[in-house]
Design an enzyme around this catalytic site. Sequence first.
Site, PDB file in Angstrom:
ATOM      1  N   LYS A  45      -7.556   7.202   9.567  1.00 57.64           N
ATOM      2  CA  LYS A  45      -8.903   7.149   9.353  1.00 57.64           C
ATOM      3  C   LYS A  45      -9.394   7.295  10.740  1.00 57.64           C
ATOM      4  O   LYS A  45      -9.097   6.811  11.795  1.00 57.64           O
ATOM      5  CB  LYS A  45      -9.208   5.498   9.201  1.00 57.64           C
ATOM      6  CG  LYS A  45     -10.852   5.316   8.878  1.00 57.64           C
ATOM      7  CD  LYS A  45     -11.038   4.002   8.667  1.00 57.64           C
ATOM      8  CE  LYS A  45     -10.819   3.408   7.178  1.00 57.64           C
ATOM      9  NZ  LYS A  45     -11.222   2.343   6.664  1.00 57.64           N
ATOM     10  N   ASP A  53      -5.264   2.582  10.040  1.00 60.82           N
ATOM     11  CA  ASP A  53      -6.936   2.147  10.184  1.00 60.82           C
ATOM     12  C   ASP A  53      -7.066   2.092  11.657  1.00 60.82           C
ATOM     13  O   ASP A  53      -7.384   2.949  12.504  1.00 60.82           O
ATOM     14  CB  ASP A  53      -7.223   0.963   9.401  1.00 60.82           C
ATOM     15  CG  ASP A  53      -8.413   0.800   9.065  1.00 60.82           C
ATOM     16  OD1 ASP A  53      -9.393   1.161   9.732  1.00 60.82           O
ATOM     17  OD2 ASP A  53      -8.892  -0.006   8.149  1.00 60.82           O
ATOM     18  N   GLY A  97       0.928  -1.129   0.066  1.00 59.27           N
ATOM     19  CA  GLY A  97       0.184   0.138  -0.137  1.00 59.27           C
ATOM     20  C   GLY A  97       0.788   1.198   0.100  1.00 59.27           C
ATOM     21  O   GLY A  97       0.533   2.534  -0.582  1.00 59.27           O
ATOM     22  N   VAL A 126     -11.876   3.308   2.000  1.00 61.30           N
ATOM     23  CA  VAL A 126     -11.314   4.413   1.123  1.00 61.30           C
ATOM     24  C   VAL A 126     -10.141   3.730   0.168  1.00 61.30           C
ATOM     25  O   VAL A 126      -9.720   2.639   0.676  1.00 61.30           O
ATOM     26  CB  VAL A 126     -10.676   5.521   1.976  1.00 61.30           C
ATOM     27  CG1 VAL A 126     -11.815   6.375   2.670  1.00 61.30           C
ATOM     28  CG2 VAL A 126      -9.568   5.074   2.830  1.00 61.30           C
TER      29      VAL A 126
END
Length: 181
Positions: free
Chosen positions: A137, A109, A51, A159
């Site tokens: 987040k 997250d 990511g 997202v």
Amino acid sequence: MPNKDQAWQMLRDADLLFDENKVNRAVRRLAVEITAKLAESYPLVLPVMGGAVVFTGHLLPLLHFPLEFDYLHVTRYDGRTRGGEVRWKTKPHVDVRGRAVLVLDDILDEGNTLAAIRDHMLEAGAATFHSAVFADKDIGREKPIRADFVGLTVPNRYVFGFGMDAHEHWRNLPAIYALKP
């Protein structure tokens, strides 16, 4: 996993949260903040694959100081939308003992993955641990770690874009979108 047509439909149905200009401004701001804090420390920079690839690719050319670069691969998702156990796929190849370590990740997250990385780096002897996440987040509760550097705060939705995927698609988008609830 969606096919190509379903992936296009997912994007058409998604909400644009941050356009490309806002994303780029956030990365430039992070570069300034990281430089102010770490330029003299000769940090070991470790992006979390896969990511953080897009975020890292945009950030590194803006860091005008010497650093060493490696990577790590830790996951809790493996294509799922809910995290499981932290699983190390690749540990850094460079010894972290006595080093200032900067870990780059796409999103903070729930914080479990980044907290596990921090604990591992400190147990391995890192002198200091710093983290930069492109997105944090807002999950409405306390997390086991806070990032030292945050690009954007995103709502508690799924997202994607700018390195974050939606069912293994759309990491390549220059903006941030959210799936419909």
